[in-house]
Write a protein that holds these residues in place. Structure first.
Motif, mmCIF file in Angstrom:
data_model
loop_
_atom_site.group_PDB
_atom_site.id
_atom_site.type_symbol
_atom_site.label_atom_id
_atom_site.label_comp_id
_atom_site.label_asym_id
_atom_site.label_seq_id
_atom_site.Cartn_x
_atom_site.Cartn_y
_atom_site.Cartn_z
ATOM 1 N N LEU A 220 0.757 -1.093 0.073
ATOM 2 C CA LEU A 220 0.026 0.086 0.016
ATOM 3 C C LEU A 220 0.869 1.339 -0.148
ATOM 4 O O LEU A 220 0.752 2.128 -0.701
ATOM 5 C CB LEU A 220 -0.852 -0.052 1.367
ATOM 6 C CG LEU A 220 -1.757 1.252 1.329
ATOM 7 C CD1 LEU A 220 -2.948 1.431 0.049
ATOM 8 C CD2 LEU A 220 -2.724 1.006 2.552
ATOM 9 N N HIS A 221 1.911 1.404 0.922
ATOM 10 C CA HIS A 221 2.613 2.284 0.921
ATOM 11 C C HIS A 221 3.398 2.792 -0.343
ATOM 12 O O HIS A 221 3.667 4.065 -1.038
ATOM 13 C CB HIS A 221 3.867 2.210 1.799
ATOM 14 C CG HIS A 221 4.710 3.415 1.963
ATOM 15 N ND1 HIS A 221 4.444 4.624 2.639
ATOM 16 C CD2 HIS A 221 6.096 3.472 1.549
ATOM 17 C CE1 HIS A 221 5.706 5.444 2.665
ATOM 18 N NE2 HIS A 221 6.527 4.655 1.828
ATOM 19 N N ALA A 222 4.001 1.709 -1.332
ATOM 20 C CA ALA A 222 4.494 1.745 -2.350
ATOM 21 C C ALA A 222 3.736 2.450 -3.454
ATOM 22 O O ALA A 222 3.859 3.455 -4.232
ATOM 23 C CB ALA A 222 5.268 0.562 -2.755
ATOM 24 N N CYS A 223 2.419 1.983 -3.460
ATOM 25 C CA CYS A 223 1.389 2.322 -4.550
ATOM 26 C C CYS A 223 0.946 3.973 -4.189
ATOM 27 O O CYS A 223 0.883 4.433 -5.218
ATOM 28 C CB CYS A 223 0.158 1.268 -4.469
ATOM 29 S SG CYS A 223 0.484 -0.557 -5.003
ATOM 30 N N GLN A 224 0.707 3.904 -2.875
ATOM 31 C CA GLN A 224 0.412 5.507 -2.785
ATOM 32 C C GLN A 224 1.510 6.557 -3.050
ATOM 33 O O GLN A 224 1.353 7.554 -3.728
ATOM 34 C CB GLN A 224 0.091 5.726 -1.058
ATOM 35 C CG GLN A 224 -1.135 4.761 -0.529
ATOM 36 C CD GLN A 224 -1.405 5.011 0.948
ATOM 37 O OE1 GLN A 224 -0.261 4.637 1.736
ATOM 38 N NE2 GLN A 224 -2.628 4.999 1.351
ATOM 39 N N ALA A 225 2.806 5.983 -2.366
ATOM 40 C CA ALA A 225 3.855 6.928 -2.882
ATOM 41 C C ALA A 225 4.267 7.196 -4.355
ATOM 42 O O ALA A 225 4.260 8.248 -4.999
ATOM 43 C CB ALA A 225 5.329 6.334 -2.319
ATOM 44 N N SER A 226 3.902 6.174 -4.977
ATOM 45 C CA SER A 226 4.106 6.214 -6.530
ATOM 46 C C SER A 226 3.070 6.803 -7.060
ATOM 47 O O SER A 226 3.248 7.725 -8.334
ATOM 48 C CB SER A 226 4.154 4.773 -7.293
ATOM 49 O OG SER A 226 2.764 4.257 -7.170
ATOM 50 N N LEU A 227 1.851 7.054 -6.683
ATOM 51 C CA LEU A 227 0.735 7.808 -7.343
ATOM 52 C C LEU A 227 0.786 9.256 -6.847
ATOM 53 O O LEU A 227 0.341 10.240 -7.436
ATOM 54 C CB LEU A 227 -0.586 7.376 -6.926
ATOM 55 C CG LEU A 227 -1.297 6.024 -7.736
ATOM 56 C CD1 LEU A 227 -2.402 5.731 -7.007
ATOM 57 C CD2 LEU A 227 -1.036 6.429 -9.034
ATOM 58 N N ILE A 228 1.417 9.553 -5.616
ATOM 59 C CA ILE A 228 1.635 10.938 -5.236
ATOM 60 C C ILE A 228 2.574 11.607 -6.193
ATOM 61 O O ILE A 228 2.493 12.833 -6.323
ATOM 62 C CB ILE A 228 2.104 10.934 -3.703
ATOM 63 C CG1 ILE A 228 0.966 10.548 -2.828
ATOM 64 C CG2 ILE A 228 2.649 12.403 -3.356
ATOM 65 C CD1 ILE A 228 1.296 10.188 -1.286
ATOM 66 N N GLN A 229 3.730 10.821 -6.668
ATOM 67 C CA GLN A 229 4.571 11.134 -7.323
ATOM 68 C C GLN A 229 4.365 11.106 -8.790
ATOM 69 O O GLN A 229 5.282 11.118 -9.640
ATOM 70 C CB GLN A 229 5.904 10.810 -7.046
ATOM 71 C CG GLN A 229 6.318 11.065 -5.380
ATOM 72 C CD GLN A 229 6.719 12.583 -5.605
ATOM 73 O OE1 GLN A 229 7.183 13.411 -6.304
ATOM 74 N NE2 GLN A 229 6.397 13.032 -4.316
ATOM 75 N N SER A 230 3.415 10.741 -9.255
ATOM 76 C CA SER A 230 2.794 10.522 -10.620
ATOM 77 C C SER A 230 2.618 11.730 -11.527
ATOM 78 O O SER A 230 2.680 12.544 -10.838
ATOM 79 C CB SER A 230 1.365 9.675 -10.653
ATOM 80 O OG SER A 230 0.311 10.494 -10.123
ATOM 81 N N SER A 231 2.718 11.298 -12.627
ATOM 82 C CA SER A 231 2.416 12.439 -13.776
ATOM 83 C C SER A 231 0.996 11.844 -14.566
ATOM 84 O O SER A 231 0.876 10.701 -14.498
ATOM 85 C CB SER A 231 3.527 12.519 -14.486
ATOM 86 O OG SER A 231 3.859 11.591 -15.469
ATOM 87 N N GLN A 232 0.477 13.038 -15.046
ATOM 88 C CA GLN A 232 -0.615 12.701 -15.838
ATOM 89 C C GLN A 232 -0.875 13.427 -17.074
ATOM 90 O O GLN A 232 -0.690 14.657 -16.982
ATOM 91 C CB GLN A 232 -2.281 12.803 -14.961
ATOM 92 C CG GLN A 232 -3.342 12.394 -15.584
ATOM 93 C CD GLN A 232 -4.474 12.180 -14.699
ATOM 94 O OE1 GLN A 232 -4.346 12.383 -13.543
ATOM 95 N NE2 GLN A 232 -5.675 12.197 -15.281
ATOM 96 N N ASP A 233 -1.162 12.932 -18.160
ATOM 97 C CA ASP A 233 -1.351 13.451 -19.340
ATOM 98 C C ASP A 233 -2.496 12.968 -20.266
ATOM 99 O O ASP A 233 -2.500 11.763 -20.224
ATOM 100 C CB ASP A 233 -0.094 13.773 -20.320
ATOM 101 C CG ASP A 233 0.496 12.166 -20.690
ATOM 102 O OD1 ASP A 233 0.053 11.969 -21.686
ATOM 103 O OD2 ASP A 233 1.067 11.821 -19.949
ATOM 104 N N MET A 234 -3.403 13.533 -20.695
ATOM 105 C CA MET A 234 -4.516 12.868 -21.216
ATOM 106 C C MET A 234 -5.135 11.938 -20.470
ATOM 107 O O MET A 234 -5.585 12.528 -19.107
ATOM 108 C CB MET A 234 -4.326 12.208 -22.745
ATOM 109 C CG MET A 234 -3.687 13.456 -23.585
ATOM 110 S SD MET A 234 -3.554 12.692 -25.259
ATOM 111 C CE MET A 234 -2.347 11.469 -24.942
ATOM 112 N N ASP A 235 -5.485 10.604 -20.871
ATOM 113 C CA ASP A 235 -6.199 9.811 -20.082
ATOM 114 C C ASP A 235 -5.094 8.591 -19.305
ATOM 115 O O ASP A 235 -5.520 7.785 -18.536
ATOM 116 C CB ASP A 235 -6.848 8.971 -20.804
ATOM 117 C CG ASP A 235 -8.245 9.612 -21.392
ATOM 118 O OD1 ASP A 235 -8.673 10.425 -20.795
ATOM 119 O OD2 ASP A 235 -8.803 9.236 -22.627
ATOM 120 N N PHE A 236 -3.938 9.246 -19.501
ATOM 121 C CA PHE A 236 -2.634 8.387 -18.951
ATOM 122 C C PHE A 236 -2.431 8.817 -17.467
ATOM 123 O O PHE A 236 -1.854 10.019 -17.198
ATOM 124 C CB PHE A 236 -1.544 8.289 -19.897
ATOM 125 C CG PHE A 236 -1.889 7.853 -21.384
ATOM 126 C CD1 PHE A 236 -2.449 6.637 -21.464
ATOM 127 C CD2 PHE A 236 -1.360 8.750 -22.275
ATOM 128 C CE1 PHE A 236 -2.702 6.463 -22.770
ATOM 129 C CE2 PHE A 236 -1.543 8.396 -23.550
ATOM 130 C CZ PHE A 236 -2.358 7.043 -23.670
#
Length: 322
Positions: A220-236
């Motif tokens: 859970l921690h790894a997934c949360q951290a990866s999304l906090i630092q995620s980038s988004q463009d269009m639907d990606f």
């Protein structure tokens, strides 16, 4: 308003067991393996079409490889699927982290239906009936899988042992067994108490995150951290690569589902809905052979093929460069 149903489509992997047709640059999930021009991804994305109106359906979340993002987006568009989110895995980490990513981008009370893209469902009306039963259980907090009545002592599938009946033909789960010996599989078949584990799951997003927090906190921690630092463009949606790579690689079964029976403190019912809908796991050439129709000579044809003095063979015309 009723609790919405969110299809979560697992579209990663390279499909190496269907080589040379399926390969890393164009794996099986993007191929039309039945010769009808409809890819495995498109079939899966349209699998809930025609469901009962009282079950509202959200646009799917598709978990796929970064390298295939445009191919996946194009095929969804061609299938008339609008508003989907594509979560791009930097590396493959199996189904439990994939479902965790989906739960983190979903609304908390959304019911997620996790569907691997390489399944065949021959009778959609029967599939929809099983989904409707599972949805009733999942929206009330249960975690549900779908069980297939075994037709042979198969040693390549996981088995689910049924416990007491809970509602609408569903059962609580007593135990899981992964790929038993031939002797055990024969005993399971005779007992009538066991079902094949289909690999389809339904659970509310908040319940899944509750279970992962208790049973797989590092995940859970790894997934949360990866999304906090995620980038988004269009639907990606692009989770952070290094942070997601630190996530343990585990399946839904191993990470969570197998720990639920008997875990009263967690308070999440593990249940199974028996399903007779012509299910098959299309993992290799022999499983494709099993689901294709045959001619009078026992041959299966995909595409415009011609069999001369040929019996019991699979003839496959590929229009894709290998």
């Amino acid at each position: 308003m009723s609790t919405p149903l969110l299809p979560v489509i697992f579209c990663g992997g390279s499909g190496t067991r269907l080589w040379p047709l399926s390969r890393e640059s164009h794996p099986k999930q993007y191929l039309a393996l039945h010769g009808d021009g409809i890819s495995m991804l498109q079939k899966t994305a349209r699998r809930l079409d025609g469901m009962a109106e009282h079950i509202p359906k959200a646009a799917p979340v598709v978990i796929c490889n970064n390298e295939h993002r445009f191919l996946a987006a194009q095929q969804l568009q061609e299938a008339g699927i609008e508003g989907s989110k594509l979560v791009l895995e930097p590396v493959g980490r199996n189904t439990a982290p994939a479902l965790t990513l989906a739960a983190l981008v979903a609304e908390p009370e959304t019911v997620m239906l996790a569907m691997p893209v390489d399944h065949v469902i021959a009778r959609l009306s029967d599939f929809h009936k099983a989904v409707a039963v599972a949805w009733q259980l999942a929206k009330d907090g249960a975690m549900v899988t779908f069980g297939i009545t075994p037709s042979r002592p198969e040693t390549g599938y996981g088995y689910i042992q049924k416990a007491e009946a809970v509602d609408c033909g569903a059962f609580a789960i007593r135990s899981f067994t992964e790929k038993p010996s031939r002797e055990l599989a024969e005993n399971y078949l005779r007992s009538g108490d066991y079902l094949w584990n289909s690999g389809l799951f339904m659970v509310r997003a908040d319940q899944w995150l509750k279970a992962v927090a208790e049973l797989q906190p590092q995940m859970l921690h790894a997934c949360q951290a990866s999304l906090i630092q995620s980038s988004q463009d269009m639907d990606f949606i692009r989770p952070h690569g290094e942070l997601f790579a630190s996530c343990p690689s585990k399946s839904i079964d191993y990470a969570v589902m197998e720990h639920l029976p008997g875990n009263k403190a967690l308070g999440i019912l593990a249940s199974v809905v028996p399903m007779d809908a012509g299910w098959s796991d299309l993992g290799a050439w022999d499983s494709l052979w099993d689901v294709l129709p045959r001619d009078a000579c026992g041959n299966a044809h995909v595409g415009h093929t011609l069999a001369i003095d040929t019996n019991d063979s699979l003839l496959f015309l590929s229009l894709i460069h290998i």
